[in-house]
Design an enzyme around this catalytic site. Structure first.
Site, PDB file in Angstrom:
ATOM      1  N   LYS A   1     -33.573  13.035  -1.693  1.00  0.00           N
ATOM      2  CA  LYS A   1     -32.393  13.978  -1.725  1.00  0.00           C
ATOM      3  C   LYS A   1     -32.546  14.742  -2.585  1.00  0.00           C
ATOM      4  O   LYS A   1     -31.745  15.684  -3.163  1.00  0.00           O
ATOM      5  CB  LYS A   1     -31.252  12.882  -2.233  1.00  0.00           C
ATOM      6  CG  LYS A   1     -30.865  11.971  -0.971  1.00  0.00           C
ATOM      7  CD  LYS A   1     -30.017  10.947  -1.628  1.00  0.00           C
ATOM      8  CE  LYS A   1     -29.380   9.695  -0.516  1.00  0.00           C
ATOM      9  NZ  LYS A   1     -28.360  10.331   0.282  1.00  0.00           N
TER      10      LYS A   1
ATOM     11  N   HIS B   1     -28.083   5.072  11.141  1.00  0.00           N
ATOM     12  CA  HIS B   1     -27.895   5.896   9.905  1.00  0.00           C
ATOM     13  C   HIS B   1     -29.055   6.481   9.060  1.00  0.00           C
ATOM     14  O   HIS B   1     -28.828   7.129   8.229  1.00  0.00           O
ATOM     15  CB  HIS B   1     -26.989   5.231   8.877  1.00  0.00           C
ATOM     16  CG  HIS B   1     -25.745   4.773   9.506  1.00  0.00           C
ATOM     17  ND1 HIS B   1     -24.623   5.296   9.255  1.00  0.00           N
ATOM     18  CD2 HIS B   1     -25.335   3.774  10.185  1.00  0.00           C
ATOM     19  CE1 HIS B   1     -23.470   4.766   9.897  1.00  0.00           C
ATOM     20  NE2 HIS B   1     -24.110   3.852  10.429  1.00  0.00           N
TER      21      HIS B   1
ATOM     22  N   LYS C   1     -24.811  11.445  -5.460  1.00  0.00           N
ATOM     23  CA  LYS C   1     -25.382  10.716  -4.447  1.00  0.00           C
ATOM     24  C   LYS C   1     -26.193   9.576  -4.706  1.00  0.00           C
ATOM     25  O   LYS C   1     -26.945   9.703  -6.050  1.00  0.00           O
ATOM     26  CB  LYS C   1     -25.887  11.622  -3.300  1.00  0.00           C
ATOM     27  CG  LYS C   1     -27.035  12.372  -3.953  1.00  0.00           C
ATOM     28  CD  LYS C   1     -27.480  13.542  -2.500  1.00  0.00           C
ATOM     29  CE  LYS C   1     -26.527  14.557  -2.374  1.00  0.00           C
ATOM     30  NZ  LYS C   1     -25.968  14.592  -1.052  1.00  0.00           N
ATOM     31  N   ARG C   2     -26.876   8.695  -4.008  1.00  0.00           N
ATOM     32  CA  ARG C   2     -27.718   7.838  -4.456  1.00  0.00           C
ATOM     33  C   ARG C   2     -28.957   8.711  -4.808  1.00  0.00           C
ATOM     34  O   ARG C   2     -29.394   9.701  -4.356  1.00  0.00           O
ATOM     35  CB  ARG C   2     -28.154   6.928  -3.345  1.00  0.00           C
ATOM     36  CG  ARG C   2     -27.036   5.798  -2.998  1.00  0.00           C
ATOM     37  CD  ARG C   2     -26.953   4.818  -4.436  1.00  0.00           C
ATOM     38  NE  ARG C   2     -28.224   3.772  -4.260  1.00  0.00           N
ATOM     39  CZ  ARG C   2     -28.132   2.606  -4.265  1.00  0.00           C
ATOM     40  NH1 ARG C   2     -27.099   1.968  -3.694  1.00  0.00           N
ATOM     41  NH2 ARG C   2     -29.348   1.721  -4.286  1.00  0.00           N
TER      42      ARG C   2
ATOM     43  N   THR D   1     -22.131  12.631   3.738  1.00  0.00           N
ATOM     44  CA  THR D   1     -20.633  12.791   3.876  1.00  0.00           C
ATOM     45  C   THR D   1     -20.208  13.553   2.735  1.00  0.00           C
ATOM     46  O   THR D   1     -18.968  13.958   2.397  1.00  0.00           O
ATOM     47  CB  THR D   1     -20.250  11.343   4.141  1.00  0.00           C
ATOM     48  OG1 THR D   1     -20.674  10.424   3.071  1.00  0.00           O
ATOM     49  CG2 THR D   1     -20.273  11.035   5.703  1.00  0.00           C
TER      50      THR D   1
ATOM     51  N   LYS E   1     -16.892  16.006   1.389  1.00  0.00           N
ATOM     52  CA  LYS E   1     -15.726  15.645   0.284  1.00  0.00           C
ATOM     53  C   LYS E   1     -15.685  16.947  -0.317  1.00  0.00           C
ATOM     54  O   LYS E   1     -14.685  17.322  -0.822  1.00  0.00           O
ATOM     55  CB  LYS E   1     -15.937  14.248  -0.234  1.00  0.00           C
ATOM     56  CG  LYS E   1     -16.093  13.161   0.771  1.00  0.00           C
ATOM     57  CD  LYS E   1     -16.913  12.052   0.214  1.00  0.00           C
ATOM     58  CE  LYS E   1     -16.873  10.860   1.008  1.00  0.00           C
ATOM     59  NZ  LYS E   1     -17.974   9.909   0.695  1.00  0.00           N
TER      60      LYS E   1
END
Ligand code: 26W
Length: 853
Positions: free
Chosen positions: A563, A359, A557-558, A665, A669
């Site tokens: 990111k 992952h 998100k985290r 992911t 969504k």
């Protein structure tokens, strides 16, 4: 359940009252929402038990090949509400609530969100279980029953505080304690060599530490309208409930921590999702999961089949990242030691049954355990790894003579480390990445050597999300909109969503879509306001008054530098400065919504949270920009918060530096809920863009993975030049330094730290490791395009509907079908209706037996 909803509701109401009386000694009107929640759960789970029993019996009687999914993390979200959706019992529950004069949301919200995971990896596992159950695949899942899940995030003056997540405070009606399935897991001790009947060397373990692992089962209910739903068992191991795990001798010797170490083994989930911490408790947790689950798998197998000949035909095991990869040496040990299977056969069998999913490409996230620690805690398993590695290196030496470099790079054991990814690759028959680009990077860079050694071992299986929780359940308005136009086939066959495409051109549908989005935005605004009220916070700067007509620009998100929440914040600062400088700007009102936890020890990520709050505090109350820009940080982002935010999103921020987000992911969504994606070509964004088509994916920006890699290799990245030639960027960066947003030293320190992380130089290399400055200009431009399109609601709605209708292949049902075809060779096996009828009959016989009539 072919009775009408009214009758079923009547029965469920009676049963709920029954449990209030029998389990809590309460009359219906005396019960709190918390007690009502549990009584209703007990009542509803009765139906589930029947199918659960019928499922396991059907699979057992039909010798079903079964997949066993091992993961250190699961993020199931609230279970009652999802079971109501998957049993298509919404109408029944609505009537029950009416009859018992309760507000459904108040009851639903009483359930703790089981936070047994950090982020993407954990939630993906739960989406997979929903799909496996809905598609009737014989499956079991194993994990750990952490006493404390991912910490509760409390933000105090912009600072993240980690509070314990006491999700098990009150009794959990959705778990079943299985005392008879308790097993013993052994650590430490000394090994004594002996041989099995094949003459293979095996190890006995003397004076080992024995720990009791007690399983708790959670039923994962599949979606089905006709009551033929399948149920997957999620078995979570706990060491908490076994007093024998307490070491009295150590206690008497005053070594309290050691005395309690084994009782608290499953106490806490490690809250980091990037850095491998290499802590001994974490290794003991990973082996507890592996050993307990393997004992469970082999004992139910031997009970059914006795011999091991068809073990690989009936059993497959998928390891969710390297965290459960000790399953390979432990299975080989059990097969050779306990079942006298020859070493070579045991090795082939372990490889044949095991699949490994990677992952992340982040080097720091690849687990490497200290050899001495593993030798001390797991001497037998370390011994097996040594032999396994020996065999592997010898094979390599014959295939690639005098290429010691290759051996050094691929060996499991190197510089005192046990490289778990190498173990997982060597010990599995298939290794998959979670998106096309991610898998290409694994094959061509991260595991290049292995890809040459095993040319057809690496495959790509792109992630997916379950449309039941992430559309049908969290966005009922949009679900009704879709079903009204294309029927409800999409709920269990998401590729049918493509039938929505023509409606993208239909003005009535465009308007209806925007109205639904508006309603969902209002719902979010109200719940944020209500939460603030509950916490006695008035709507001051930190909690701005949100304008439902503004663009809800969502970044959830985290918190992690790759990111690039910092890129989003830098843009917000530039936008603010622009709004200040030229009052007759043509910008569009925007509300930037952040949500996400930072790993406990990840200071930079925490500083980003801090500075987002500093910037929000100033911007949200600055009258000079007449509310044109608001920043909101949603505290304690988790599954339940996501279900509220995602339906309200206009824009989805998927802005990771290309090549670093394995898949994502959240991107899926948000897209199926009608948000338009501002994204780099990274992870699954690329496949989503290709599914939608470039014209309807207007907000692509930033460097590609190749360009990023090119700049890294050529070391040609020169942020300074960028800053010099981009005054907008320069001014935004300076605001991190010039106390515009910092009201005290520690805030200023945070700002300077972030500035340094972007514009500083670190041992001769530009600090901006994640190319924030490189992509700033194109991000700025694409955000203007967002506003431009937003001023045309029908065009916006058209693009959103085209995006939704193009997301058919990003359902976890499609993903699971690929795993079943390409890795597990698994066939669905719905419940045998005869068995179901039988159990229903037995149950109904029991149900009528009242001691006192
Ligand atoms: C050892 C500490 C640790 C714990 C968890 C390291 C790494 C992890 C996970 C692999 C991190 C994770 O959640 N990865 C995310 O997995 C998602 C599901 O496949 C992907 O969609 C995300 O891109 C990836 O970051």
């Amino acid at each position: 359940m072919n009775m009408d909803a009214e009758t079923q509701a009547e029965i469920l109401t009676l049963k709920t009252k029954h449990y209030l009386i029998t389990m809590m000694g309460l009359a219906a009107d005396e019960a709190s929402d918390e007690e009502f929640y549990r009584a209703l759960s007990y009542a509803l789970r009765e139906e589930i038990m029947i199918n659960w029993l019928a499922c396991t019996r059907t699979h057992r009687e039909n010798y079903a090949r079964t997949v066993n999914y091992l993961s250190m993390e699961y993020l199931p979200g609230r279970i009652l509400s999802n079971n109501i959706t998957n049993l298509a019992a919404d109408e029944i529950i609505r009537i029950v609530m009416q009859k018992m004069n309760r507000r459904a949301q108040n009851i639903i919200n009483r359930e703790a969100d089981p936070g047994l995971g950090n982020g993407g990896l954990g939630r993906l596992a739960s989406c997979f279980l929903d799909s496996l159950a809905t598609l009737h695949y014989p499956a079991r899942a194993y994990g750990l029953r952490y006493q404390y899940g991912i910490f509760e995030q409390q933000i105090r003056d912009g600072v993240q505080i980690e509070a314990p997540d006491c999700w098990l405070l009150s009794e959990n009606p959705w778990e079943f304690r299985r005392d008879l399935r308790r097993v013993i897991v052994k650590y430490c001790g000394t090994t004594e060599a002996s041989t099995n009947i094949q003459g293979d060397e095996v190890m006995d373990l003397k004076n080992a530490e024995e720990v009791y692992a007690l399983p708790f089962d959670i039923p994962i209910v599949g979606y089905n309208k006709e009551g033929q739903f399948s149920v997957v068992t999620l078995r979570l191991w706990s060491t908490k409930e076994s007093p024998r795990n307490f070491k009295l001798q150590s206690y008497n010797a005053g070594r309290l921590d050691q005395a309690a170490e084994n009782t608290l083994l499953t106490d806490v989930l490690y809250p980091n999702d990037v850095h491998d911490v290499g802590k001994r408790i974490r290794l003991k947790q990973e082996f507890l999961l592996v050993s307990a689950s393997l004992q469970d798998i082999t004992s139910s197998y031997t009970k059914r089949y006795g011999h091991f000949h068809s073990f690989a035909d009936k059993v497959c095991i998928q390891i969710n990242d390297t965290h459960p990869s000790l399953v390979i040496p432990e299975l080989i040990r059990m097969l050779t030691k306990q079942y006298d299977i020859p070493w070579k056969t045991a090795l082939d069998m372990a490889q044949a049954v095991t699949g490994y999913t990677n992952h992340t490409v982040m080097r720091e996230a690849l687990e490497e355990w200290d050899q001495d620690l593993m030798k001390y805690l797991l001497p037998r398993q370390f011994h097996i790894i040594e032999r396994l590695n020996q065999d592997f290196c010898n094979t390599l030496r014959t295939r690639y003579p005098n290429d010691e470099g290759l051996i050094r790079r691929t060996s499991i054991l190197e510089d005192g480390k046990v490289r778990m990814a190498n173990l997982a690759i060597i010990g599995s028959h298939k290794v998959n990445g979670v998106a096309e680009l991610h898998t290409a990077i694994l094959k061509n860079i991260v595991f290049k050597d292995f890809n040459e050694i095993y040319p057809d071992k690496f495959i790509a299986i792109t992630n997916g999300v379950t449309q039941r929780r992430w559309l049908l359940h969290c966005n009922p308005e949009l679900s009704r909109f879709i079903t009204k136009r294309i029927g409800e086939g999409w709920i269990t066959d998401f590729p049918q969503i493509a039938k929505l495409l023509p409606y993208a051109e239909d003005p009535e549908s465009q308007k209806a879509f925007m109205d639904i989005k508006k309603k969902n935005k209002m719902r979010l605004i109200e719940s944020v306001a209500q939460e603030n009220r509950l916490e006695g916070k008035d709507s001051n700067s930190a909690f701005p008054l949100l304008d439902v007509n503004s663009i809800f620009d969502v970044h959830i998100k985290r918190m992690h530098e790759y990111k690039r929440q910092l890129l989003n914040l830098l843009h917000a600062i530039a936008l603010y400065q622009e709004l200040l400088q030229n009052p007759n700007h043509s910008r569009v009102k925007r509300t930037i919504i952040f949500g996400g936890k930072a790993a406990a020890g990840y200071e930079v990520a925490k500083n980003v949270i801090r500075f987002i709050h500093c910037v929000a505090r100033k911007i949200n109350r600055d009258p000079n920009i007449n509310g044109m820009l608001k920043i909101l940080y949603i505290e304690n982002y988790n599954i339940s918060k996501a279900e509220l935010i995602i339906p309200a999103a206009d824009v989805s921020q998927q802005i990771s530096v290309a090549g670093m987000e394995a898949s994502g992911t959240g991107n899926m969504k948000l897209a199926i809920n009608g948000a338009l994606t501002v994204g780099t070509d990274d992870g699954a964004n690329i496949e989503m863009r290709m599914a939608v088509g470039d014209t309807e994916w207007p907000f692509l920006f930033g460097a590609t993975a190749e360009e990023v890699m090119g700049m890294r290799i050529a070391n040609s990245y020169d942020p300074e030049k960028l800053i010099e030639k981009d005054v907008r960027l320069k001014n935004a960066l300076n605001a991190l330094l010039d106390r515009t947003f910092a009201l005290n030293e520690s805030e200023h320190h945070a700002g300077c730290g972030l500035y340094d992380r972007l514009a500083g130089m670190h041992d001769g290399f530009p600090a901006d490791h994640y190319f924030v400055l490189n992509d700033f200009a194109s991000f700025y431009e694409v955000q203007k395009k967002v506003e431009h399109l937003y001023t045309e609601p029908s065009l916006w709605a058209r693009t959103a509907l085209i995006n939704i209708s193009s997301m058919g292949s990003f359902s976890s049902d499609v993903t699971i079908e690929n795993y079943c075809k390409k890795i597990w060779d698994l066939q669905p096996m719905p419940i045998d209706p005869v068995i179901l009828q039988q159990i229903r009959y037995e149950y109904s016989m029991l149900d009528v037996c009242r001691v006192y009539r």
